[in-house]
Design a protein around this motif. Structure first.
Motif, short mmCIF file in Angstrom:
data_model
loop_
_atom_site.label_atom_id
_atom_site.label_comp_id
_atom_site.label_asym_id
_atom_site.label_seq_id
_atom_site.Cartn_x
_atom_site.Cartn_y
_atom_site.Cartn_z
N GLU A 96 1.05 -1.47 -0.13
CA GLU A 96 0.46 0.33 0.06
C GLU A 96 0.59 1.42 0.65
O GLU A 96 0.25 2.31 0.46
CB GLU A 96 -1.07 0.06 1.71
CG GLU A 96 -1.91 -1.05 1.22
CD GLU A 96 -2.75 -0.72 2.40
OE1 GLU A 96 -3.08 0.37 3.20
OE2 GLU A 96 -3.22 -1.63 3.37
N PHE A 97 2.25 1.34 0.32
CA PHE A 97 3.27 2.56 0.54
C PHE A 97 3.15 3.41 -0.48
O PHE A 97 2.55 4.85 -0.11
CB PHE A 97 4.42 1.86 0.43
CG PHE A 97 5.10 3.11 0.76
CD1 PHE A 97 5.47 3.52 2.13
CD2 PHE A 97 6.26 3.96 -0.63
CE1 PHE A 97 6.31 4.71 1.87
CE2 PHE A 97 7.10 4.28 -0.62
CZ PHE A 97 7.35 5.38 1.73
N LEU A 99 0.45 3.86 -2.81
CA LEU A 99 -1.22 4.32 -2.27
C LEU A 99 -1.27 5.02 -1.70
O LEU A 99 -1.73 5.89 -1.48
CB LEU A 99 -1.75 3.61 -2.69
CG LEU A 99 -1.91 2.54 -4.00
CD1 LEU A 99 -3.02 1.48 -3.79
CD2 LEU A 99 -2.51 3.30 -5.09
N ARG A 100 -0.66 5.38 -0.59
CA ARG A 100 -0.95 6.03 0.57
C ARG A 100 0.12 7.21 0.65
O ARG A 100 -0.22 8.45 0.74
CB ARG A 100 -0.03 5.07 2.42
CG ARG A 100 -0.22 6.17 3.34
CD ARG A 100 0.78 5.28 4.71
NE ARG A 100 -0.05 3.71 4.88
CZ ARG A 100 0.42 2.83 4.42
NH1 ARG A 100 1.72 3.25 4.24
NH2 ARG A 100 -0.26 2.05 5.23
N VAL A 101 1.49 7.31 -0.29
CA VAL A 101 1.93 8.70 -0.37
C VAL A 101 1.27 9.31 -1.28
O VAL A 101 0.94 10.74 -1.39
CB VAL A 101 3.16 8.26 -1.52
CG1 VAL A 101 3.93 9.33 -1.83
CG2 VAL A 101 4.14 7.50 -0.13
N ARG A 102 -0.26 9.13 -2.27
CA ARG A 102 -0.14 9.26 -3.29
C ARG A 102 -1.68 9.64 -2.98
O ARG A 102 -2.79 10.11 -3.18
CB ARG A 102 -0.64 8.21 -4.60
CG ARG A 102 0.56 8.87 -5.08
CD ARG A 102 0.67 7.94 -6.42
NE ARG A 102 1.40 8.09 -7.43
CZ ARG A 102 2.93 7.50 -6.86
NH1 ARG A 102 2.88 6.01 -6.17
NH2 ARG A 102 3.60 7.20 -8.19
N LYS A 103 -2.30 9.49 -1.57
CA LYS A 103 -3.41 9.79 -0.24
C LYS A 103 -4.55 9.63 -0.96
O LYS A 103 -5.18 10.19 -1.49
CB LYS A 103 -3.52 11.18 -0.26
CG LYS A 103 -2.33 12.16 0.59
CD LYS A 103 -2.72 14.06 0.07
CE LYS A 103 -1.88 13.64 0.51
NZ LYS A 103 -0.83 13.80 2.20
N VAL A 104 -4.65 7.85 -1.74
CA VAL A 104 -5.14 6.78 -1.95
C VAL A 104 -6.10 6.97 -0.55
O VAL A 104 -5.77 6.13 -0.32
CB VAL A 104 -4.84 6.12 -3.08
CG1 VAL A 104 -6.14 5.11 -3.23
CG2 VAL A 104 -4.05 6.20 -4.05
N PRO A 105 -8.12 7.09 -0.81
CA PRO A 105 -8.36 6.43 -0.07
C PRO A 105 -8.42 5.39 0.69
O PRO A 105 -7.71 4.09 -0.31
CB PRO A 105 -10.35 6.23 -0.05
CG PRO A 105 -9.22 7.47 -1.45
CD PRO A 105 -8.63 7.78 -2.38
#
Length: 623
Positions: A96-97, A99-105
């Motif tokens: 998930e890293f 995606l988390r950096v890209r602020k994905v819900p």
């Protein structure tokens, strides 16, 4: 096109590790970049990813110029050999890293994470830490993480290199299925030919920073166009032959062509390739069912599972030279590698020492590159001598010539030069150059390496001229021929060797040149006063092996050993032996990025007169 690379170049300490790489990869293709260690393939991949700065050229991804863009703005996923997982994060957190950096819900992150873990075969392992996984599982996590943010391009740098053979095979199949289902354009870097063949839609072969050939794996394996690709993509039997209208001639033997070959220009020399599986073995020549190469002895038999590999020794064939497998220094036999499937092994078992007839079912002919000369032309009388000498040598050797025209204000009539020197040659080119000679040579060699630089200079050399010779040798792996005034084409060369591995290159390149002129040779070595019996036997053995090697190349040769001062004995032999060319190996050292000539070679250049000198480039070692 998903990926377009235009003249991509990267230098370290002034030397190109990626040299003008140009490549187009269409949408959805699995492209493998293959080459030996140090060929520049990983550097090229990191330049595409934005992890290594670019010194020249452009990178376009899906039509967008990303040459100056940071990695996170390129839309690429990258997988390293060392996994590069965050050790303090769970499998799920690693995936998930990005995606988390890209602020994905969070809900979308979890959905994508679970989808990818299912795709890579790790469903249900999201709570584990990397240390709880095997190497193959960790690499699957790295792959899932690289794909999490829906990259348009996937880049993999030898991702399976640290895994065992069984796991590598499993992951290759899993990766290929995953890439096909997702349709993501992929570049995969490896030095493993089997891996490249299994994965690639197309592959490109790199060496010394250059992309040599690109094509489907089967096409490059069966119909390579260069010697390096022929020998790097699997085992190759490669001989030098002549092209005929209806086939090729290998010594006195004629073989029909199994494949088409490109035109060979003004030279009819070709390289004749046949793979181990193209070799037929039988008890009699009539049983072969194909043209016979000769009767050979089985040197070694290796069981490899599904097939058997045999190393064979055939008697030498007059006028035939083996390029691969390489002939052992001093050996006269013609080596051939064959493979047989097990059903043939059962029908006709062979053991070491058995004799068997050897035939060839199918061959492929490559254009023989021949020798390549670079002649330095600064407009001086000495350069004119070098041009005249080099042209005569090139005509005899069917060599290509590049004239490097140096000098700030010189206007060169290239057409007139081609008319005077280029008639009848395989290739002739004039390259105007400006600035210092060594920089001009380096730029020319980067565009296309040469075998031999020819430089007109009066002997003996002064210290400044010795430095020029060092600079010329330091600009590549080429050899250097220094030509004084009024030199005839050599008829009798003195090859001075000290023995050992570097001396082999002196003999091999000297023989390669002399065989075309043609000229005879004297293999010459000088022992220190008081040398013991063991030293004498060692040098005698080396010279005997060198003599056999030169005979195999078709060069008449004699051996001579003296005792005393190296420089004095060489000068004395040149005066008394009727030699018109001296061939020396140069023990090169590098100090503060400057190549230095040392020892007897340096002394000879400052004392010798009249004779042209060929300095054979040997590996550079630190001072």
């Amino acid at each position: 096109m998903s990926i377009v690379l235009e003249q991509l170049t990267k230098r370290y300490e002034g030397h190109p590790v990626v040299n003008s790489l140009t490549l187009e990869i269409p949408d959805g293709e699995f492209f493998v970049l293959l080459g030996p260690s140090g060929s520049g393939k990983s550097t090229a991949l990191r330049m595409v990813a934005g992890l290594t700065p670019i010194d020249g050229g452009r990178v376009l991804l899906h039509g967008r110029d990303v040459t100056g863009a940071p990695p996170q703005q390129r839309g690429v996923g990258f997988v390293f050999q060392q996994y590069a997982l965050f050790r303090h994060m769970s499998v799920a957190q690693n995936v998930e890293f990005a995606l988390r950096v890209r602020k994905v819900p969070p809900a979308e992150r979890r959905r994508r994470r679970d989808e990818l873990l299912e795709l890579v075969g790790l469903a249900g392992l999201g709570d584990r830490m990397p240390a709880q996984l095997s190497g193959g599982q960790q690499q699957r996590v790295a792959l899932a993480r690289a794909l999490a943010h829906h990259p348009q391009v996937l880049l993999l740098d030898e991702p399976f290199g640290s895994l065992d053979a069984r796991i590598r095979t499993e992951l290759r199949r899993a990766l290929r299925a995953l890439q096909t289902s997702l349709g993501v354009t992929t570049i995969f870097v490896t030095h493993d030919q089997e891996e490249a063949f299994e994965l690639a839609d197309r592959l490109g072969v790199m060496n010394n920073g250059r992309l040599l050939e690109v094509g489907p794996p089967a096409e490059l394996y069966r119909h390579p166009q260069t010697e390096f690709v022929a020998t790097f993509l699997g085992t190759a039997n490669l001989l030098v032959g002549r092209a005929l209208a209806n086939g090729v001639q290998v010594g006195p033997l004629h073989f029909p062509l199994g494949t088409e070959t490109n035109a060979v220009g003004n030279s009819n020399r070709v390289q004749v390739l046949f793979r181990p599986e193209d070799v037929a073995l039988a008890a009699t020549p009539e049983s072969l069912g194909c043209p016979a190469l000769g009767r050979g002895e089985v040197e070694a038999v290796t069981f490899t599972g599904s097939f058997e590999r045999l190393q064979l020794r055939l008697p030498t064939i007059e006028g035939v030279r083996s390029l691969a497998p390489p002939v052992t220094y001093g050996d006269k036999a013609l080596p051939v590698v064959a493979t047989r499937e097990q059903d043939r092994v059962w029908r006709h078992p062979l053991r070491q020492g058995d004799h068997v007839w050897v035939g060839v079912r199918r061959i492929h002919a490559l254009v023989h590159p021949g020798l390549s000369f670079m002649i330095l032309d600064d407009g001086s009388p000495a350069a004119q001598e070098a041009l005249d000498f080099g042209e005569r040598l090139a005509q005899l050797a069917s060599a290509r010539i590049t004239v490097l025209s140096v000098g700030e204000e010189r206007a060169v009539d290239q057409q007139a030069m081609r008319e005077r020197y280029g008639r009848g040659l395989v290739g002739f080119e004039v390259r105007p150059a400006h600035g210092e000679v060594q920089l001009a040579i380096r730029e020319a060699v980067e565009r296309g390496p040469c075998d031999l630089v020819i430089w007109g200079a009066e002997l003996p050399l002064n210290e400044t001229e010795v430095e020029t010779a060092e600079q010329i040798l330091g600009m590549g792996d080429h050899h250097l021929l220094i030509v004084p005034s009024h030199c005839p084409v050599p008829a009798h060369a003195l090859i001075s060797v000290a023995g050992g591995e570097p001396g082999k290159e002196d003999v091999l390149f000297g023989g390669r040149l002399l065989r075309h002129i043609p000229a005879r040779a004297t293999l010459f070595s000088v022992l220190a006063p008081g040398a013991d019996t063991r030293q004498q036997e060692r040098i005698e053995h080396f010279l005997e092996s060198g003599e056999r090697t030169l005979h195999l190349l078709g060069v008449p040769v004699e051996r001579l050993v003296r005792s005393g001062s190296i420089v004095e004995e060489i000068l004395q032999q040149l005066r008394s032996g009727g030699h018109d060319l001296l061939i020396l190996g140069a023990p090169l050292t590098r100090r503060q990025d400057q190549v230095r000539l040392r020892g007897a070679v340096r002394d000879l250049l400052t004392e010798l007169s009249d004779h042209p000198v060929l300095i054979v480039h040997t590996p550079v070692v630190p001072a």
